[in-house]
Structure formats: C-alpha cells, structure tokens
Design a protein around this motif. Structure first.
Motif, PDB file in Angstrom:
ATOM      1  N   ASN A 175       0.850  -1.184   0.000  1.00  0.00           N
ATOM      2  CA  ASN A 175       0.000   0.000   0.000  1.00  0.00           C
ATOM      3  C   ASN A 175       0.889   1.239   0.000  1.00  0.00           C
ATOM      4  O   ASN A 175       1.779   1.380   0.857  1.00  0.00           O
ATOM      5  CB  ASN A 175      -0.914  -0.023   1.228  1.00  0.00           C
ATOM      6  N   ASN A 176       0.667   2.147  -0.942  1.00  0.00           N
ATOM      7  CA  ASN A 176       1.532   3.326  -1.072  1.00  0.00           C
ATOM      8  C   ASN A 176       1.470   4.228   0.153  1.00  0.00           C
ATOM      9  O   ASN A 176       2.505   4.734   0.615  1.00  0.00           O
ATOM     10  CB  ASN A 176       1.126   4.130  -2.321  1.00  0.00           C
ATOM     11  N   HIS A 177       0.260   4.456   0.682  1.00  0.00           N
ATOM     12  CA  HIS A 177       0.127   5.327   1.850  1.00  0.00           C
ATOM     13  C   HIS A 177       0.863   4.748   3.046  1.00  0.00           C
ATOM     14  O   HIS A 177       1.519   5.469   3.797  1.00  0.00           O
ATOM     15  CB  HIS A 177      -1.354   5.542   2.176  1.00  0.00           C
ATOM     16  N   TRP A 178       0.766   3.436   3.253  1.00  0.00           N
ATOM     17  CA  TRP A 178       1.484   2.789   4.341  1.00  0.00           C
ATOM     18  C   TRP A 178       2.988   2.872   4.096  1.00  0.00           C
ATOM     19  O   TRP A 178       3.764   3.119   5.030  1.00  0.00           O
ATOM     20  CB  TRP A 178       1.050   1.329   4.461  1.00  0.00           C
ATOM     21  N   GLU A 236       4.694   5.122   2.415  1.00  0.00           N
ATOM     22  CA  GLU A 236       5.195   6.481   2.603  1.00  0.00           C
ATOM     23  C   GLU A 236       5.348   6.834   4.077  1.00  0.00           C
ATOM     24  O   GLU A 236       6.257   7.581   4.454  1.00  0.00           O
ATOM     25  CB  GLU A 236       4.237   7.471   1.935  1.00  0.00           C
ATOM     26  N   ASN A 237       4.465   6.284   4.945  1.00  0.00           N
ATOM     27  CA  ASN A 237       4.481   6.644   6.368  1.00  0.00           C
ATOM     28  C   ASN A 237       5.063   5.551   7.266  1.00  0.00           C
ATOM     29  O   ASN A 237       5.209   5.749   8.464  1.00  0.00           O
ATOM     30  CB  ASN A 237       3.056   6.964   6.830  1.00  0.00           C
TER      31      ASN A 237
END
Length: 335
Positions: free
Chosen positions: A307-310, A312-313
C-alpha cells in the motif's frame, strides 16, 4: 219422513295420569377431580451411602421436562423422559440412596424451545442443598460424596472450553511448585466446544494453584481474548471457590487450600515481545483510535509494502518487517 237420528257420541275417555314414581331419575355425578399427586416414599440410607434428593418444580410445559441421574461413566440410577410430568407448576420429589464414594451426574433438559421456560430444580445431599437453579434448555450438575481418607478434601474442576479449545490450556500446581495436573490445548478439536469434569480428593494441608490460560488474540487489537464463550468453575471442600467466564486476558490464577497470605504470582513475560528495537511499530490513525495494535493484525498481510500510503508513512514498520512485508531499505533489529 221421520226426523234424522244423530249418531251417538262416545263418552270421553279421561287421559291416563302417569305415575310419577315411574319417571326415570338421573344418577347424581361427582365433579371431576385431578389425579392425586403421589406422596414420595421416604428412603432410609445405610452407613456408607448418601441420600440424594431431586426436587423439580415444573413450569407451564411439564411434559417437555426430562432428567437423568447416573453414575459417572456408569449405570443410570433413574431416568425420566418427556411426558412423565403432567402437573403444571407442581413440585415433585425423588429420593435415592447411592454409595458415598460414587460421583453422580445429573442431566436436566427442557424441550419446550423457550429460552426461559420457567420452573426450578434443586439437588439435596443428606438433607443439605447441593445445587439449585432455574430450569433451562440444558443443565449438568455433578454430585460428589465424602472423601474416604482423613485429612483430604474434594476438588471439583469443571471446564467449558468455549469455541476455541485449540487455544485453551490449564495447569494445577501444589505449593506453586510441582505440577500435578494439566490439560490442553486441544488442537484436534479446533472450533468445537469441549466440556471437562475433574474430581479428586487432595491433601487439605497443602496450597493449590490453578492457572487457566488462553492464547487466543483478537484479530484487530491483538489483545488476549480469554475463553471464547466458555467458562470454568472450581469447588473445594463443597464450597465454590471460583466461577469465571474469563472474557479477557491471557491467564487467570486461582489458589485454594491451606495457602499463606504472602503468595505472589509473578507476571508472565511474552518472550516474543521485543524489548528494544530500532524500528517503530505505530499503527495507522484509524487503527490506533480503535485500540488496534500492529502485531498480529490481519492488515499486516494486506497493507505494509503493498500500500503506497502505508509505505510512505511506514505504519506498523516492525510488524511489517517481521511478517516479510517490510518497507524498502528497512532492516529492523531488536535486542
């Protein structure tokens, strides 16, 4: 022409009068009465026997009540099937003499299909109430006699594993040292509730500890879930020590017998829990707001580096790394 002669009129015959003594008289009947309730015959037990009394107060569907009294893993002492009781809200008493060393099971069922059908039951042993309660769909009680040897008391341990017996186990120790009884986990019966009953006589000069354990964790919070719909009960010296549904946590500890007040139960340490790691393990905001932890969450297999959002963070960084779904460049080590 001679005048016509009128025809003779016969004299009236008086109507017969019925003799009133000949009238049929109905036989008087008594109002119907219900069948008398039989008076129970009082039984006299001899030395070495215990007197067991089963008292049942029926409900509005007495014909749906049945029960069975039997020796533990042995012969049936008495069994009453459906359609035996006919009186509504009526008390019935049954008496039996049983060897005092025998463990007796009492199985009570109500087939009305009602959640709370009403009625009561009670079991008396030698004149004292041993167990009592409301009539429900199904109930099982165990009746135990006296311990034969001096200086002993009887332990009764009843366990309903709930829906996840594969995670449940228990252990009993004497003086918190020597393990004398254990049970579970029951992997072969995963998803099937199991019922166990243990009964034994033990030295009453000792202190005993029973640890009830469950390794089942909530799929989101990763917190220990206790028994999944189960319960357990501990009776010692004919008194209830504990009854618990053990709904949360990893273990519950109960001690009984001749125990000192300075008893201390050290907390168990989860050896899999990292103590000092160079990666964080912070959940995403909505997980944190629900109290959900990263470790053990099913999102570790669907999110993380997928998952890109995961990514990135770096949410749940350590758990993702340990699950083989670590973020690019991550190498997490723990002391």
């Amino acid at each position: 022409v001679p005048a016509p002669v009128p025809a003779p009129v016969p004299a009236p015959v008086p109507a017969p009068i019925q003799d009133p003594t000949n009238r049929p008289i109905a036989t008087p009947t008594r109002p119907p009465t219900g069948a008398p309730t039989p008076v129970p015959v009082n039984v006299n037990c001899v030395v070495g026997e215990m007197k067991i009394e089963v008292k049942v107060t029926t409900n509005n569907t007495p014909d749906k009540i049945s029960w069975k009294l039997k020796e533990r893993r042995g012969a049936v002492i008495r069994q009453l099937n459906q359609n035996t009781y006919s009186g509504q809200n009526t008390e019935y008493l049954h008496q039996f003499c049983v060897d005092e060393s025998t463990i007796v099971e009492f199985h009570l069922k109500d087939y009305s299909g009602l959640e709370n059908p009403g009625g009561r039951y009670a079991i008396l042993v030698d004149g004292e109430t041993y167990s009592e309660g409301d009539i429900v769909a199904e109930e099982v009680d165990y009746i135990q006699g006296k311990c034969v040897n001096a200086g002993e008391e009887r332990l009764q341990f009843i366990l309903n594993t709930g829906n996840s017996p594969e995670y449940v186990s228990w252990e009993m120790k004497v003086n918190n040292n020597e393990s004398i009884y254990t049970g579970g986990p029951w992997e072969l019966f995963a998803g099937t509730p199991l019922h166990f009953f243990s009964n034994t006589c033990l030295d009453n000069s000792q202190c005993y500890v029973i640890k009830m354990k469950s390794s089942k964790k909530h799929m989101h919070t990763n917190k220990f879930d206790g028994l999944d719909g189960g319960s357990y009960e501990i009776n010692w010296d004919n008194e209830n020590v504990k009854f618990s549904t053990f709904e949360t946590g990893e273990q519950e500890v109960t001690r009984f017998g001749n125990c000192n007040d300075d008893y201390y139960e050290p907390p168990e340490i989860d050896e899999d829990e990292p103590q000092d790691c160079d990666c964080t393990d912070e959940p995403i905001g909505w997980m944190a707001s629900k109290g959900w932890e990263c470790k053990g969450s099913h999102f570790i297999t669907t999110k993380c580096n997928k998952n890109n959002h995961w990514t990135e963070n770096k949410f749940c960084q350590l758990s993702c790394y340990e699950a083989g779904n670590g973020y690019p460049g991550d190498v997490c080590t723990c002391k």
